[in-house]
Design a protein around this motif. Structure first.
Motif, PDB file in Angstrom:
ATOM      1  N   VAL A  76       8.336 -10.029  10.630  1.00 48.41           N
ATOM      2  CA  VAL A  76       9.719  -9.448  10.438  1.00 48.41           C
ATOM      3  C   VAL A  76       9.431  -7.990   9.819  1.00 48.41           C
ATOM      4  O   VAL A  76       8.295  -7.693   9.407  1.00 48.41           O
ATOM      5  CB  VAL A  76      10.500 -10.383   9.368  1.00 48.41           C
ATOM      6  N   GLU A  77      10.617  -7.496   9.786  1.00 49.55           N
ATOM      7  CA  GLU A  77      10.383  -5.932   9.408  1.00 49.55           C
ATOM      8  C   GLU A  77      10.058  -5.829   7.869  1.00 49.55           C
ATOM      9  O   GLU A  77       9.048  -5.052   7.568  1.00 49.55           O
ATOM     10  CB  GLU A  77      11.826  -5.108   9.340  1.00 49.55           C
ATOM     11  N   SER A  78      10.337  -6.754   7.060  1.00 56.53           N
ATOM     12  CA  SER A  78       9.929  -6.567   5.659  1.00 56.53           C
ATOM     13  C   SER A  78       8.330  -6.914   5.378  1.00 56.53           C
ATOM     14  O   SER A  78       7.736  -6.181   4.604  1.00 56.53           O
ATOM     15  CB  SER A  78      10.819  -7.711   4.786  1.00 56.53           C
ATOM     16  N   TYR A  79       7.865  -7.909   6.405  1.00 59.07           N
ATOM     17  CA  TYR A  79       6.514  -8.236   6.277  1.00 59.07           C
ATOM     18  C   TYR A  79       5.517  -7.047   6.697  1.00 59.07           C
ATOM     19  O   TYR A  79       4.694  -6.595   6.032  1.00 59.07           O
ATOM     20  CB  TYR A  79       6.407  -9.367   7.145  1.00 59.07           C
ATOM     21  N   LYS A  80       6.173  -6.265   7.861  1.00 58.08           N
ATOM     22  CA  LYS A  80       5.443  -5.206   8.269  1.00 58.08           C
ATOM     23  C   LYS A  80       5.465  -4.149   7.317  1.00 58.08           C
ATOM     24  O   LYS A  80       4.444  -3.622   7.198  1.00 58.08           O
ATOM     25  CB  LYS A  80       6.209  -4.878   9.695  1.00 58.08           C
ATOM     26  N   ASN A  81       6.669  -3.724   6.764  1.00 57.94           N
ATOM     27  CA  ASN A  81       6.647  -2.902   5.703  1.00 57.94           C
ATOM     28  C   ASN A  81       5.506  -3.145   4.439  1.00 57.94           C
ATOM     29  O   ASN A  81       5.240  -2.181   4.169  1.00 57.94           O
ATOM     30  CB  ASN A  81       8.105  -2.603   5.050  1.00 57.94           C
ATOM     31  N   ALA A  82       5.566  -4.457   3.976  1.00 52.17           N
ATOM     32  CA  ALA A  82       4.729  -4.658   3.030  1.00 52.17           C
ATOM     33  C   ALA A  82       3.286  -4.504   3.453  1.00 52.17           C
ATOM     34  O   ALA A  82       2.508  -4.075   2.335  1.00 52.17           O
ATOM     35  CB  ALA A  82       4.892  -6.192   2.770  1.00 52.17           C
ATOM     36  N   VAL A  83       2.932  -4.855   4.454  1.00 49.60           N
ATOM     37  CA  VAL A  83       1.637  -4.653   5.026  1.00 49.60           C
ATOM     38  C   VAL A  83       1.434  -3.167   4.954  1.00 49.60           C
ATOM     39  O   VAL A  83       0.427  -2.453   4.508  1.00 49.60           O
ATOM     40  CB  VAL A  83       1.489  -5.050   6.447  1.00 49.60           C
ATOM     41  N   LEU A  84       2.121  -2.105   5.573  1.00 48.49           N
ATOM     42  CA  LEU A  84       2.024  -0.795   5.835  1.00 48.49           C
ATOM     43  C   LEU A  84       1.816  -0.283   4.173  1.00 48.49           C
ATOM     44  O   LEU A  84       1.497   1.022   4.043  1.00 48.49           O
ATOM     45  CB  LEU A  84       3.065  -0.285   6.579  1.00 48.49           C
ATOM     46  N   THR A  85       2.589  -0.836   3.171  1.00 49.46           N
ATOM     47  CA  THR A  85       2.576  -0.119   2.029  1.00 49.46           C
ATOM     48  C   THR A  85       1.609  -0.845   1.010  1.00 49.46           C
ATOM     49  O   THR A  85       1.744  -0.515  -0.220  1.00 49.46           O
ATOM     50  CB  THR A  85       4.009   0.018   1.560  1.00 49.46           C
ATOM     51  N   ALA A  86       0.918  -1.808   1.373  1.00 43.83           N
ATOM     52  CA  ALA A  86       0.153  -2.547   0.405  1.00 43.83           C
ATOM     53  C   ALA A  86      -0.864  -1.813  -0.203  1.00 43.83           C
ATOM     54  O   ALA A  86      -1.486  -0.923   0.403  1.00 43.83           O
ATOM     55  CB  ALA A  86      -0.426  -3.721   1.095  1.00 43.83           C
ATOM     56  N   ALA A  87      -1.306  -1.958  -1.613  1.00 44.20           N
ATOM     57  CA  ALA A  87      -2.153  -1.117  -2.033  1.00 44.20           C
ATOM     58  C   ALA A  87      -3.420  -1.918  -1.756  1.00 44.20           C
ATOM     59  O   ALA A  87      -3.388  -3.376  -1.593  1.00 44.20           O
ATOM     60  CB  ALA A  87      -1.954  -1.091  -3.584  1.00 44.20           C
ATOM     61  N   ASP A  88      -4.653  -1.546  -2.230  1.00 38.26           N
ATOM     62  CA  ASP A  88      -5.777  -2.254  -2.062  1.00 38.26           C
ATOM     63  C   ASP A  88      -5.964  -3.546  -2.968  1.00 38.26           C
ATOM     64  O   ASP A  88      -6.760  -4.318  -3.157  1.00 38.26           O
ATOM     65  CB  ASP A  88      -7.097  -1.428  -2.463  1.00 38.26           C
ATOM     66  N   VAL A  89      -5.115  -3.696  -3.943  1.00 37.91           N
ATOM     67  CA  VAL A  89      -5.245  -4.742  -4.816  1.00 37.91           C
ATOM     68  C   VAL A  89      -4.038  -5.899  -4.688  1.00 37.91           C
ATOM     69  O   VAL A  89      -3.789  -6.703  -5.450  1.00 37.91           O
ATOM     70  CB  VAL A  89      -5.185  -4.347  -6.446  1.00 37.91           C
ATOM     71  N   ASP A  90      -3.219  -5.462  -3.711  1.00 36.47           N
ATOM     72  CA  ASP A  90      -2.126  -6.353  -3.534  1.00 36.47           C
ATOM     73  C   ASP A  90      -2.244  -7.844  -2.746  1.00 36.47           C
ATOM     74  O   ASP A  90      -1.289  -8.510  -2.600  1.00 36.47           O
ATOM     75  CB  ASP A  90      -1.021  -5.624  -2.644  1.00 36.47           C
ATOM     76  N   THR A  91      -3.407  -8.114  -2.223  1.00 35.61           N
ATOM     77  CA  THR A  91      -3.816  -9.369  -1.358  1.00 35.61           C
ATOM     78  C   THR A  91      -4.605 -10.190  -2.326  1.00 35.61           C
ATOM     79  O   THR A  91      -5.259  -9.735  -3.144  1.00 35.61           O
ATOM     80  CB  THR A  91      -4.480  -9.233  -0.077  1.00 35.61           C
TER      81      THR A  91
END
Length: 351
Positions: free
Chosen positions: A253-268
């Motif tokens: 979904v769009e919010s997932y795609k946006n979260a991936v594209l804007t994730a920082a290196d420490v966000d996973t």
């Protein structure tokens, strides 16, 4: 002939790139897009019913006449249930869902339905699937024999040298070396006491030196530099998934795609809260709530089944805080566009 040239010949592809399966994100169009571009697309079928598996295979065949792999989950289907543990988790999930206006109903553990890879074998053979990849373990010896008799290439997943050697001895044709950077579920299956968390650049040469099979490198590869580095470290090719999450063909979904594209290196982070099995994904409210509950998490695939209604509802309503947003440590380097365009950018400078 180089190791990479041998891989291309073995898989009948033009570029040493395999698409990660990504159940719930990849689609037949994504799989076909990679295969049509000269790589090896992978259709995610882990844990699906035989009927659904056949449907997805036939849909993929509508979009490509090129080779593609089908990915399976090589785990044992649970036959015993810890009823008190499941009851406590369901009570928590019911309370959580009420607080967030998410539909949820308590179910009897005995009513939960699971499919194993052996349920899918007839379909794979009848549909003439030539390449089968799998994760979470090893296929039974009898299954390997049947698939080999039907001229199937087998690709197993290893997160340590011990697992890679075991897979080679079991009769696979290729090994995917999955570094700890990789998004989604860990393929670990031998180390019960401690989850292997070996970085890819350490794992590639260790496995390449320990086995005689071609090695695919998976984890944190997002561009041509990663492709070249993996091959320099001893891999024959690469497996990539997270860079395809934001693509047009993705089911995310769009919010997932946006979260991936804007994730920082420490966000996973690695978590068991969604499925009961360790997986790397972007942190969200559901992950935090379950981890803070102090509850013992039921094993895979029981927990995965219990949370499925929550994830489905969140997917349908584009609510990223309740979705398992699996993503690797380099996922933010992905881009919008078609699968074919993203693939082309990955291989444009060779290897």
């Amino acid at each position: 002939m180089s190791k990479t040239e041998n891989l291309l010949k073995l898989l009948k592809i033009s570029y040493p790139v395999v698409q990660g399966a990504m159940l719930g994100v990849s689609t037949p169009k994504m799989t076909a897009g990679v295969s049509n571009a000269g790589g090896l697309g992978t259709l995610a079928a882990g844990g699906l019913s035989p009927e659904k598996t056949r449907q997805l295979i036939r849909e993929t065949k509508q979009y490509t006449d090129k080779p593609f792999a089908v990915n399976l989950f090589a785990h044992d289907v649970p036959v015993k249930f810890d009823i008190p543990q499941i009851s406590k988790m369901q009570d928590f999930l019911l309370s959580f869902c009420k607080a967030h206006q998410i539909p949820f109903e308590i179910r009897n553990a005995e009513e939960l339905k699971f499919y194993g890879y052996e349920d899918q074998l007839d379909v794979l053979i009848e549909e003439s699937i030539e390449i089968i990849s799998f994760t979470f373990g090893m296929l039974r010896e009898s299954v390997v024999k049947v698939l080999k008799e039907n001229n199937c290439l087998l690709v197993g997943t290893a997160t340590s040298v011990e697992e890679a050697v075991a897979l080679e001895n079991s009769g696979v044709d290729l090994i995917t070396a999955q570094g700890t950077e990789a998004g989604g579920h860990r393929g670990s299956f031998l180390c019960r006491d401690q989850l292997p968390q070996i970085g890819l650049m350490s794992l590639i040469p260790a496995i390449a030196d320990a086995v005689h099979l071609p090695v695919l490198a998976a984890g944190g590869i997002s561009d041509n530099r990663g492709l070249k580095a993996a091959i320099a470290f001893g891999a024959s090719g690469i497996q990539v998934g997270s860079i395809f999450i934001p693509t047009d063909e993705s089911a995310a979904v769009e919010s997932y795609k946006n979260a991936v594209l804007t994730a920082a290196d420490v966000d996973t982070t690695l978590t068991r809260v969604f499925s009961g099995r360790w997986a790397r994904g972007i942190k969200n409210a559901f992950m935090e709530a379950v981890e803070n509950s102090g509850l013992e998490i039921p094993t895979y695939v029981i927990q995965n089944n219990l949370t499925s209604v929550i994830r489905t509802y969140a997917q349908q309503n584009d609510q990223k805080d309740f979705i398992s947003m699996w993503a690797g440590q380099s996922s933010s380097r992905g881009k919008r566009g078609s699968t074919a365009d993203i693939f082309a950018s990955l291989v444009k400078d060779g290897w």
